[in-house]
Write a protein that holds these residues in place. Structure first.
Motif, PDB file in Angstrom:
ATOM      1  N   ASP A 250       4.900   5.488  -4.973  1.00  8.45           N
ATOM      2  CA  ASP A 250       5.457   5.278  -6.309  1.00  8.45           C
ATOM      3  C   ASP A 250       4.388   5.047  -7.373  1.00  8.45           C
ATOM      4  OD1 ASP A 250       8.007   5.481  -5.237  1.00  8.45           O
ATOM      5  OD2 ASP A 250       8.119   3.336  -4.832  1.00  8.45           O
ATOM      6  N   GLY A 251       3.305   4.402  -6.990  1.00  2.00           N
ATOM      7  CA  GLY A 251       2.266   4.079  -7.952  1.00  2.00           C
ATOM      8  C   GLY A 251       1.261   5.181  -8.142  1.00  2.00           C
ATOM      9  N   GLN A 252       1.304   6.198  -7.292  1.00  8.58           N
ATOM     10  CA  GLN A 252       0.384   7.335  -7.352  1.00  8.58           C
ATOM     11  C   GLN A 252      -1.068   6.881  -7.427  1.00  8.58           C
ATOM     12  OE1 GLN A 252       1.871   9.608 -10.662  1.00  8.58           O
ATOM     13  NE2 GLN A 252       3.573  10.420  -9.482  1.00  8.58           N
ATOM     14  N   VAL A 253      -1.407   5.924  -6.554  1.00  5.90           N
ATOM     15  CA  VAL A 253      -2.772   5.415  -6.469  1.00  5.90           C
ATOM     16  C   VAL A 253      -3.458   6.106  -5.300  1.00  5.90           C
ATOM     17  CG1 VAL A 253      -4.159   3.341  -6.068  1.00  5.90           C
ATOM     18  CG2 VAL A 253      -2.096   3.209  -7.474  1.00  5.90           C
TER      19      VAL A 253
ATOM     20  N   LEU B 242       0.827  -1.206   0.000  1.00  6.42           N
ATOM     21  CA  LEU B 242       0.000   0.000   0.000  1.00  6.42           C
ATOM     22  C   LEU B 242       0.862   1.258   0.000  1.00  6.42           C
ATOM     23  CD1 LEU B 242      -2.875  -1.029   2.422  1.00  6.42           C
ATOM     24  CD2 LEU B 242      -2.919  -0.921  -0.071  1.00  6.42           C
ATOM     25  N   THR B 243       1.978   1.224   0.712  1.00  6.99           N
ATOM     26  CA  THR B 243       2.897   2.363   0.708  1.00  6.99           C
ATOM     27  C   THR B 243       3.478   2.561  -0.682  1.00  6.99           C
ATOM     28  OG1 THR B 243       3.431   2.016   3.024  1.00  6.99           O
ATOM     29  CG2 THR B 243       5.009   3.301   1.730  1.00  6.99           C
TER      30      THR B 243
END
Length: 79
Positions: A70-73, A64-65
């Motif tokens: 990094d995933g910009q979710v 989740l982090t």
């Protein structure tokens, strides 16, 4: 004996096949099934193909982090 077989020699279903069967049993839509399978696949690949039964809260937090940083979710997607 191959890793994905029972002691009696019969094949064990794969993780994603089990997930799909459970989602269909619960009458989830095909679109929802596809999204859930995709998220599980991402989670497993993020952890270098480890089986989810070998992981716990620390691995979920790390994933989740990663998504948030990094995933910009968005947080709503992570829920």
């Amino acid at each position: 004996m191959p890793e994905n077989t029972h002691q009696d020699g019969t094949a064990q279903p794969h993780l994603l096949d089990l997930l799909r069967a459970r989602l269909r049993f619960r009458h989830y839509s095909l679109r929802t099934e596809r999204f859930y399978v995709d998220w599980v696949r991402r989670f497993v690949h993020f952890h270098h193909l480890r089986h989810p039964s070998e992981m716990g809260a620390a691995e979920v937090t790390a994933f989740l982090t990663y998504l948030a940083v990094d995933g910009q979710v968005s947080a709503s997607t992570q829920n």
